[in-house]
Design an enzyme around this catalytic site. Structure first.
Site, short mmCIF file in Angstrom:
data_model
loop_
_atom_site.label_atom_id
_atom_site.label_comp_id
_atom_site.label_asym_id
_atom_site.label_seq_id
_atom_site.Cartn_x
_atom_site.Cartn_y
_atom_site.Cartn_z
N GLN A 1 100.90 34.04 106.46
CA GLN A 1 102.38 33.94 105.48
C GLN A 1 103.27 32.49 106.01
OE1 GLN A 1 103.67 35.51 103.16
NE2 GLN A 1 102.03 36.94 102.87
N SER A 2 102.58 31.48 106.24
CA SER A 2 103.17 30.31 106.47
C SER A 2 104.05 29.82 105.42
CB SER A 2 102.32 29.28 107.12
OG SER A 2 102.89 28.19 107.24
N ASN A 3 105.48 29.46 105.63
CA ASN A 3 106.24 28.93 104.88
C ASN A 3 105.68 27.35 104.55
OD1 ASN A 3 108.07 31.11 104.38
ND2 ASN A 3 108.88 30.58 106.56
N CYS B 1 102.69 26.00 104.91
CA CYS B 1 101.57 26.20 104.32
C CYS B 1 101.82 26.24 102.81
CB CYS B 1 100.45 26.99 104.85
SG CYS B 1 99.67 26.58 106.42
#
Length: 373
Positions: free
Chosen positions: A102-104, A106
């Site tokens: 859930q990387s912002n 990325c």
């Protein structure tokens, strides 16, 4: 109506690589970026944040970098403006980056790449039992997959066994073997080049103060979440060089303050800043139970802040930073009394989707409408 391929699209400003001139007080840093892409909506607003239970005469303002554009991407936009310019300058046809599922960062990279007609490859860390499944469409994944990013899932075990650099090199070498020209962006987009994003943000804050957007001449403190160290390092360096005079406090969402001091020092050394990270930034631990793990108290805090002020904080970064800031103010009110504080909201709203089950019991404010006819 014709297809997108058949339609002549206008040339938007953010698609044009623009020459970059650093602030005069940062012109001695090297290397200096030559260009950037205008990917974000800047300046982001600053407004009073009416937080409850503040120390006597303490004022808190919030800078809304959660409104910086690119699908709610927060602080990552400022970094990507410089990183994407370098990617295009080097002739890349695709970008690679890495992060949690859930990387912002990325998600922001996937959107920025598509703006510039680059393919995007995302190495996403997930649990061992989910690595062979469709990752779904929750939160950041929805935006990434709609934007056409290529998702490469790795288990947490492989992630820590091989390390970020090795995983990136595996994918990079594969793409090179296929004749591609990849540009690598490290986790969080944190490089000395990307640090310019928040050096530039300090110039923006200065201009907003001069224009009278904020009551008073300056801020005493700047507070920000620390996820990779680049945002805090840029703010601290900019505040010191520009004589803004604000003490920068960075609250880490994982890792130890010692780790982030060392990382920030590497960023400063990469710019030949001639400064010590420990002299210009105050880094404190705010990870609590661990990265992206929240206590019930933290989630209640997020809900209460949203209910009382209308500001939605993410549970991974800004939420933990604000929670710990308020706890510090309660524990030592004399230290903060009469201070004017600027809190940098770095975005991350979509990561709330990972906490829906925990948040749901806290927001039971609904009922079937009573219709008597």
């Amino acid at each position: 109506m014709g297809s997108l391929q058949e339609t002549q699209l206008p040339q938007f400003e953010f698609l044009t690589k623009k020459p970059y001139t650093p602030p005069s007080w940062a012109a001695h840093l090297t290397p200096t970026p030559s260009h950037l892409f205008s990917l974000g909506h800047f300046p982001t607003p600053i407004h009073k944040w009416n937080l409850p239970n503040l120390p006597k005469n303490t004022q808190v303002y919030v800078k809304r970098d959660d409104l910086s554009g690119m699908q709610l991407s927060g602080n990552k936009v400022r970094k990507l403006e410089f990183l994407m310019a370098e990617a295009v300058e080097e002739g890349a046809d695709c970008v690679i980056t890495i992060g949690g599922v859930q990387s912002n960062h990325c998600r922001a990279t996937a959107v920025a790449a598509k703006y510039l007609n680059l393919d995007c490859y995302l190495i996403l860390r997930t649990t061992k039992d989910l690595v062979y499944r469709d990752p779904g469409l929750d939160g950041n994944l929805l935006v990434e997959r709609l934007a056409g990013a290529r998702i490469e899932l790795v288990s947490e075990e492989d992630y820590y066994r091989l390390g970020r650099d090795e995983l990136i090199n595996i994918l990079k070498n594969k793409l090179l073997g296929e004749g591609r020209k990849p540009y690598v962006i490290p986790m969080g987009g944190s490089t000395s080049l990307a640090t310019w994003g928040y050096i530039e943000a300090v110039r923006e804050i200065q201009q907003q103060l001069k224009q009278g957007n904020v009551v008073g001449a300056t801020f005493d403190d700047i507070v920000v979440a620390c996820g990779s160290g680049c945002t805090g390092a840029g703010l601290a360096l900019g505040s010191r060089l520009s004589h803004l005079g604000a003490q920068v406090h960075a609250y880490s969402s994982w890792g130890s303050p010692d780790y982030f001091y060392d990382y920030a020092q590497g960023l400063l050394d990469g710019l030949q800043a001639g400064l010590k990270a420990r002299d210009i930034i105050d880094i404190k631990d705010a990870k609590g139970l661990g990265y992206a793990i929240n206590t019930k108290e933290e989630l209640i805090f997020l809900k209460e802040i949203a209910e009382e002020t209308g500001i939605i904080l993410d549970p991974v970064y800004s939420g933990k930073a604000a929670f710990q800031m308020m706890r510090d103010m309660a524990d030592d009110p004399a230290k903060w009394e009469g201070r004017k504080v600027l809190f940098i909201h770095t975005g991350g709203l979509l990561s709330l989707y990972d906490n829906m089950e925990a948040v749901a019991p806290l927001v039971g404010n609904w009922q079937r409408m009573d219709i008597c006819r």
